[in-house]
Each structure stands twice: as C-alpha cells, then as structure tokens.
Design an enzyme around this catalytic site. Structure first.
Site, short mmCIF file in Angstrom:
data_model
loop_
_atom_site.label_atom_id
_atom_site.label_comp_id
_atom_site.label_asym_id
_atom_site.label_seq_id
_atom_site.Cartn_x
_atom_site.Cartn_y
_atom_site.Cartn_z
N SER A 59 18.82 26.76 -15.42
CA SER A 59 17.90 27.01 -14.31
C SER A 59 16.67 26.12 -14.35
CB SER A 59 17.45 28.49 -14.31
OG SER A 59 18.52 29.34 -13.97
N THR A 192 13.98 30.94 -14.09
CA THR A 192 12.89 29.97 -14.10
C THR A 192 11.97 30.22 -15.30
OG1 THR A 192 12.91 29.81 -11.71
CG2 THR A 192 10.87 29.18 -12.80
N THR A 210 11.42 24.55 -12.63
CA THR A 210 12.74 25.02 -12.23
C THR A 210 13.51 23.93 -11.52
OG1 THR A 210 13.91 26.79 -11.03
CG2 THR A 210 11.97 25.86 -9.97
N THR A 243 9.27 35.09 -11.83
CA THR A 243 10.60 34.52 -11.90
C THR A 243 11.54 35.40 -11.10
OG1 THR A 243 12.39 33.83 -13.41
CG2 THR A 243 11.11 35.77 -14.05
N GLY A 244 12.54 34.79 -10.48
CA GLY A 244 13.48 35.59 -9.71
C GLY A 244 13.83 34.97 -8.38
#
Length: 331
Positions: A59, A192, A210, A243-244
């Site tokens: 990622s 990330t 990322t 993150t996500g």
C-alpha cells in the site's frame, strides 16, 4: 468493549507513533530523531521513506496498486508542527521517494501541494531520480484485472455498465444516483503509513505516504496527501494521522478534527473516536482508523469496519517498537 486505547508517556520523552505494525519504519524514524542534530521532521521523512522502500503491505511505495491505466503513482504529505510548514505531492509519477519530494515542496517553494506530471518535473529539478514504478507483479495484476472486465473499479452512474465492462465510459443519461452508497474497501486496501513524532525539544511533526487505491481512476488524490485529512499537527496541541477509505475520510478531515478536539482538552483516544463516529454517521460501511499523539506524549486510536487496528509505538529506552492492537467499531 472499548474501541480505543490511550497511553501516557513522559512529556519530555521522545516518541513516534505509526499506523499499522510497520516496525522498521517506526524504529528507523525514532533512531533518526535520536541522532544529534536531527528533528522530529527528519524522523517522519525517514520513517515514511522506509515504508516506501520496503513497499509496506503493498500500500506504500512503488511496484503495486496500479491505476486503471496500469501506472503506479504516489501521494505523500509532511507537516512541521512548530512552523506549520507543509509539503505534499499527489499523483506523483516515476519518482520513488514521494515523502522526500513532499518535504522538498516545503523547503524549496512557497506552495503546499504539487500534483501530477508537474510534481514530477519539480522533483527532477530538485535532484530526485526519475525511474519506472512498475514491477512484474503490478503488470501481472493489471493484466489480470483488464482481462477480467476491469473488476472491481471505482466508476458509477456511467455507461457501459461498470460492473461488467471496461471503458471508455460516458455519463449515464438522466442519472439520479449521484449519492449512491459507498461500499467497503477490499481487504488490504487501507494500509497507508501515517506517522506522528514528538522530539525532546517538544517539537512535533506528522506525515504519510501511499500508492493509493488499486485500479483507481487516474488522477485520483488520496486523503494521505491532503492537509487535515491524512495528517495534521500543531506543537501547541498534538498531531494525528488517518488511514483507510480515503475517498470517504477526506470529506471529514479526521486528523484536523482530532487535533481540534485535543485543543479543547479531549484525550487522544476520545478525539479519535469522535472523528471516527462522525464519518460512520454518514458512511456506515467505511473502513478506517485515526491515530493521535498529544504534546504531552499521550497517544490513542480508534477504528471502524475492521476486526482490529494495530499501530506501532517507539519511546526512549525501548529496544524495539511495541505494536498495540485495538478492537474496532463495526458497521
């Protein structure tokens, strides 16, 4: 069942916190910060660069997550909590050291964010090496995706049907579904690296890097590159990173949200939880986490849409980082 974890550290003790169990990135960031003359900003750059080089969880960094056109591009952000200086790049082509270019934006320009081929041109001018970001794996992944009718993808309300066909696409006539629901990310699409550091002088920095979503529409900008979404930090308060599912999370600037709550006296874990709940109110299927560190060394996190969220911590006197894991809110 608690969805957060908060821990206290001495206010004078250096500390680095990082999303996910990125042990080497956390260790290298902390080691850099403890080098004479180095700063918390150096720590974030070194930590994120470690993940770019190691291609953490596929990622971060080159060689994975090709876009619709088969090319891997990178996004990065770095923020100085003492001066509020910011550098960021998005949709960066053919440069492996995205976090270094982000820092160069803050050092060698009066801008905050550069994007696309123009960001690449700037990077080359600043001495960064231009090189191919493809790998055999990314090429194989893209060919398999293309031969599978471009599934999955991130198109909607277009023709031909994006659930069964590749493009080129055009808008569907009389479209009335602009606000259709956002599904959950596939597993592994959210790792990330985000990082916040606090040095012995009480200065703080934050940042992230990322390669974005696999099979994204070319030109897409992740939350990682956006100030207040991917990360935010202020020496007077603390810092946070996220993150996500970036397309959802950037609409709510969760890192800034968490820092502003800490400014009002809210503990880091509760600030993160409030940011997460705000997103879930409108997007109950989203996947993501927020991690925060305040100026006194207290840290905490909250998450949603996963079974659990691990994050890494390194403090003075520790031989290795510790990985903490918290349970997440569920849709």
């Amino acid at each position: 069942m608690s969805t957060t974890k908060q821990v206290s550290s001495s206010s004078s003790s250096p500390i680095v916190v990082t999303t996910w169990p990125f042990i080497n990135a956390t260790r290298n960031a902390f080691a850099k910060m403890m080098t004479p003359g180095a700063t918390c900003l150096d720590a974030v750059e070194v930590g994120c660069r470690t993940c770019e080089d190691e291609q953490c969880d596929a990622s971060v960094g080159w060689g994975s997550h090709p876009a619709e056109d088969g090319e891997t591009t990178l996004d990065a952000l770095i923020i100085d909590g003492r001066t509020m200086s910011v550098g960021a790049v998005a949709n960066l082509h053919r440069i492996k050291n995205a976090i270094g270019v982000a820092r160069a934006v803050s050092q060698y320009s009066t801008h905050s964010l550069l994007v696309g081929e123009s960001a690449t041109k700037f990077a080359i001018e600043m001495g960064f090496k231009e090189e191919d970001l493809h790998s055999n794996g990314s090429i194989e992944t893209w060919n398999k995706w293309k031969n599978g009718n471009c599934q999955p993808n991130f198109r909607r309300n277009v023709q031909p049907d994006p659930t069964t066909s590749c493009g080129p696409y055009t808008p569907k006539p009389q479209c009335d579904k602009e606000f259709s629901s956002h599904g959950q990310l596939p597993y592994g699409e959210h790792d990330t690296i985000g990082m916040v550091s606090l040095d012995s002088n009480g200065n703080m920095a934050a940042g992230g890097s990322t390669n974005g979503l696999q099979f994204k529409i070319p030109g897409r900008v992740s939350d990682t590159a956006l100030i207040g979404s991917g990360a935010y930090v202020d020496n007077d308060v603390g810092g946070a990173c996220a993150t996500g599912d970036g397309d959802v999370m950037q609409r709510f600037v969760p890192s800034y949200h968490a820092v502003q709550l800490m400014r009002q006296g809210v503990a880091p874990d509760e600030a993160c939880l409030d940011a997460i709940k705000r997103i879930a109110q409108f997007n109950p299927n989203f996947t993501g986490a927020v991690l925060a560190l305040d100026k006194n060394g207290r840290y905490g996190a909250a998450c949603h849409g996963m079974d659990s969220f691990p994050y890494s911590v390194m403090k003075q006197g520790w031989i290795d980082p510790e990985v903490l894991q918290i349970p997440c809110l569920k849709p």
